[in-house]
Design a protein around this motif. Structure first.
Motif, PDB file in Angstrom:
ATOM      1  N   LEU A   4      16.721  29.517  17.826  1.00 30.24           N
ATOM      2  CA  LEU A   4      17.477  29.778  19.049  1.00 30.24           C
ATOM      3  C   LEU A   4      16.688  30.747  19.910  1.00 30.24           C
ATOM      4  O   LEU A   4      16.112  31.711  19.395  1.00 30.24           O
ATOM      5  CB  LEU A   4      18.828  30.415  18.707  1.00 30.24           C
ATOM      6  N   HIS A   5      16.669  30.479  21.211  1.00 33.00           N
ATOM      7  CA  HIS A   5      15.921  31.382  22.085  1.00 33.00           C
ATOM      8  C   HIS A   5      16.573  31.439  23.459  1.00 33.00           C
ATOM      9  O   HIS A   5      17.027  30.424  23.976  1.00 33.00           O
ATOM     10  CB  HIS A   5      14.475  30.897  22.243  1.00 33.00           C
ATOM     11  N   GLY A   6      16.610  32.629  24.021  1.00 33.84           N
ATOM     12  CA  GLY A   6      17.108  32.811  25.381  1.00 33.84           C
ATOM     13  C   GLY A   6      16.033  32.435  26.382  1.00 33.84           C
ATOM     14  O   GLY A   6      14.887  32.867  26.267  1.00 33.84           O
ATOM     15  N   GLU A  31      17.333  26.212  23.322  1.00 31.96           N
ATOM     16  CA  GLU A  31      17.059  27.234  24.335  1.00 31.96           C
ATOM     17  C   GLU A  31      18.256  27.272  25.279  1.00 31.96           C
ATOM     18  O   GLU A  31      18.594  26.263  25.893  1.00 31.96           O
ATOM     19  CB  GLU A  31      15.788  26.849  25.092  1.00 31.96           C
ATOM     20  N   LEU A  32      18.889  28.423  25.341  1.00 30.76           N
ATOM     21  CA  LEU A  32      20.067  28.592  26.187  1.00 30.76           C
ATOM     22  C   LEU A  32      19.830  29.725  27.169  1.00 30.76           C
ATOM     23  O   LEU A  32      19.013  30.616  26.913  1.00 30.76           O
ATOM     24  CB  LEU A  32      21.295  28.921  25.329  1.00 30.76           C
ATOM     25  N   PRO A  33      20.558  29.728  28.283  1.00 29.98           N
ATOM     26  CA  PRO A  33      20.420  30.823  29.230  1.00 29.98           C
ATOM     27  C   PRO A  33      20.735  32.159  28.562  1.00 29.98           C
ATOM     28  O   PRO A  33      21.686  32.271  27.795  1.00 29.98           O
ATOM     29  CB  PRO A  33      21.458  30.513  30.312  1.00 29.98           C
ATOM     30  N   GLY A  34      19.898  33.126  28.839  1.00 26.85           N
ATOM     31  CA  GLY A  34      20.133  34.454  28.309  1.00 26.85           C
ATOM     32  C   GLY A  34      18.846  35.233  28.165  1.00 26.85           C
ATOM     33  O   GLY A  34      17.759  34.648  28.097  1.00 26.85           O
ATOM     34  N   ARG A  35      19.008  36.538  28.138  1.00 30.91           N
ATOM     35  CA  ARG A  35      17.873  37.426  27.927  1.00 30.91           C
ATOM     36  C   ARG A  35      17.895  37.870  26.468  1.00 30.91           C
ATOM     37  O   ARG A  35      18.612  37.316  25.647  1.00 30.91           O
ATOM     38  CB  ARG A  35      17.950  38.596  28.900  1.00 30.91           C
ATOM     39  N   HIS A  36      17.123  38.878  26.159  1.00 35.33           N
ATOM     40  CA  HIS A  36      17.002  39.320  24.766  1.00 35.33           C
ATOM     41  C   HIS A  36      18.295  39.931  24.241  1.00 35.33           C
ATOM     42  O   HIS A  36      18.672  39.687  23.096  1.00 35.33           O
ATOM     43  CB  HIS A  36      15.845  40.325  24.636  1.00 35.33           C
ATOM     44  N   ASN A  37      18.973  40.707  25.071  1.00 40.48           N
ATOM     45  CA  ASN A  37      20.144  41.432  24.596  1.00 40.48           C
ATOM     46  C   ASN A  37      21.481  40.883  25.081  1.00 40.48           C
ATOM     47  O   ASN A  37      22.517  41.504  24.815  1.00 40.48           O
ATOM     48  CB  ASN A  37      20.027  42.916  24.977  1.00 40.48           C
ATOM     49  N   ASP A  38      21.479  39.755  25.785  1.00 41.70           N
ATOM     50  CA  ASP A  38      22.758  39.169  26.178  1.00 41.70           C
ATOM     51  C   ASP A  38      22.863  37.699  25.764  1.00 41.70           C
ATOM     52  O   ASP A  38      23.623  36.940  26.322  1.00 41.70           O
ATOM     53  CB  ASP A  38      23.019  39.333  27.684  1.00 41.70           C
ATOM     54  N   PHE A  39      22.101  37.318  24.773  1.00 37.18           N
ATOM     55  CA  PHE A  39      22.122  35.941  24.265  1.00 37.18           C
ATOM     56  C   PHE A  39      23.233  35.818  23.232  1.00 37.18           C
ATOM     57  O   PHE A  39      23.382  36.685  22.394  1.00 37.18           O
ATOM     58  CB  PHE A  39      20.773  35.613  23.614  1.00 37.18           C
ATOM     59  N   ALA A  44      30.353  29.062  24.270  1.00 33.67           N
ATOM     60  CA  ALA A  44      30.860  27.740  23.890  1.00 33.67           C
ATOM     61  C   ALA A  44      29.708  26.782  23.586  1.00 33.67           C
ATOM     62  O   ALA A  44      29.763  26.038  22.605  1.00 33.67           O
ATOM     63  CB  ALA A  44      31.764  27.179  24.983  1.00 33.67           C
ATOM     64  N   ALA A  45      28.662  26.791  24.408  1.00 30.64           N
ATOM     65  CA  ALA A  45      27.505  25.923  24.169  1.00 30.64           C
ATOM     66  C   ALA A  45      26.789  26.326  22.886  1.00 30.64           C
ATOM     67  O   ALA A  45      26.365  25.478  22.099  1.00 30.64           O
ATOM     68  CB  ALA A  45      26.540  25.975  25.351  1.00 30.64           C
ATOM     69  N   TYR A  46      26.676  27.624  22.656  1.00 25.01           N
ATOM     70  CA  TYR A  46      26.053  28.138  21.440  1.00 25.01           C
ATOM     71  C   TYR A  46      26.841  27.697  20.204  1.00 25.01           C
ATOM     72  O   TYR A  46      26.270  27.178  19.239  1.00 25.01           O
ATOM     73  CB  TYR A  46      25.983  29.661  21.522  1.00 25.01           C
ATOM     74  N   ASP A  47      28.147  27.904  20.234  1.00 24.51           N
ATOM     75  CA  ASP A  47      28.988  27.521  19.095  1.00 24.51           C
ATOM     76  C   ASP A  47      28.912  26.023  18.826  1.00 24.51           C
ATOM     77  O   ASP A  47      28.807  25.597  17.668  1.00 24.51           O
ATOM     78  CB  ASP A  47      30.443  27.943  19.325  1.00 24.51           C
ATOM     79  N   ALA A  48      28.962  25.214  19.883  1.00 24.53           N
ATOM     80  CA  ALA A  48      28.892  23.761  19.713  1.00 24.53           C
ATOM     81  C   ALA A  48      27.554  23.343  19.103  1.00 24.53           C
ATOM     82  O   ALA A  48      27.511  22.475  18.220  1.00 24.53           O
ATOM     83  CB  ALA A  48      29.108  23.062  21.055  1.00 24.53           C
ATOM     84  N   ALA A  49      26.472  23.938  19.553  1.00 22.20           N
ATOM     85  CA  ALA A  49      25.148  23.608  19.011  1.00 22.20           C
ATOM     86  C   ALA A  49      25.029  24.033  17.554  1.00 22.20           C
ATOM     87  O   ALA A  49      24.456  23.316  16.732  1.00 22.20           O
ATOM     88  CB  ALA A  49      24.063  24.269  19.848  1.00 22.20           C
ATOM     89  N   LEU A  50      25.571  25.184  17.225  1.00 24.46           N
ATOM     90  CA  LEU A  50      25.519  25.662  15.848  1.00 24.46           C
ATOM     91  C   LEU A  50      26.320  24.749  14.922  1.00 24.46           C
ATOM     92  O   LEU A  50      25.843  24.366  13.849  1.00 24.46           O
ATOM     93  CB  LEU A  50      26.041  27.099  15.770  1.00 24.46           C
ATOM     94  N   VAL A  51      27.510  24.369  15.344  1.00 27.57           N
ATOM     95  CA  VAL A  51      28.333  23.461  14.541  1.00 27.57           C
ATOM     96  C   VAL A  51      27.632  22.119  14.383  1.00 27.57           C
ATOM     97  O   VAL A  51      27.591  21.556  13.284  1.00 27.57           O
ATOM     98  CB  VAL A  51      29.743  23.304  15.158  1.00 27.57           C
ATOM     99  N   ALA A  52      27.052  21.589  15.447  1.00 26.80           N
ATOM    100  CA  ALA A  52      26.335  20.307  15.372  1.00 26.80           C
ATOM    101  C   ALA A  52      25.167  20.396  14.396  1.00 26.80           C
ATOM    102  O   ALA A  52      24.944  19.478  13.603  1.00 26.80           O
ATOM    103  CB  ALA A  52      25.849  19.889  16.757  1.00 26.80           C
ATOM    104  N   PHE A  53      24.422  21.498  14.440  1.00 28.20           N
ATOM    105  CA  PHE A  53      23.301  21.681  13.514  1.00 28.20           C
ATOM    106  C   PHE A  53      23.791  21.734  12.073  1.00 28.20           C
ATOM    107  O   PHE A  53      23.229  21.080  11.187  1.00 28.20           O
ATOM    108  CB  PHE A  53      22.535  22.961  13.859  1.00 28.20           C
TER     109      PHE A  53
END
Length: 65
Positions: A4-6, A31-39, A44-53
């Motif tokens: 995962l990377h911002g 790769e999702l929108p975000g910087r180092h400390n706000d990723f 919702a997109a993060y959770d969906a990707a994690l569940v799919a993985f």
């Protein structure tokens, strides 16, 4: 392996995440929108990707309809 990377990470360049993915056959790169400390900004997109993985890896049961 899930990587995962911002997309706007100002500490670790996004090219490093992409390079890690390229050097790890079979890895999944997200790769999702975000910087180092706000990723992740879009939780919702993060959770969906994690569940799919986890489902694809057989670590979570398939979704019920």
């Amino acid at each position: 392996m899930l990587i995962l990377h911002g997309s706007e990470d100002e500490v670790i360049p996004v090219a490093h995440g992409r390079g890690l993915h390229a050097s790890a056959p079979g890895s999944t790169y997200l790769e999702l929108p975000g910087r180092h400390n706000d990723f992740p900004r879009d939780r919702a997109a993060y959770d969906a990707a994690l569940v799919a993985f986890l489902r694809a890896a057989g670590l979570l049961p398939a979704a019920r309809s």
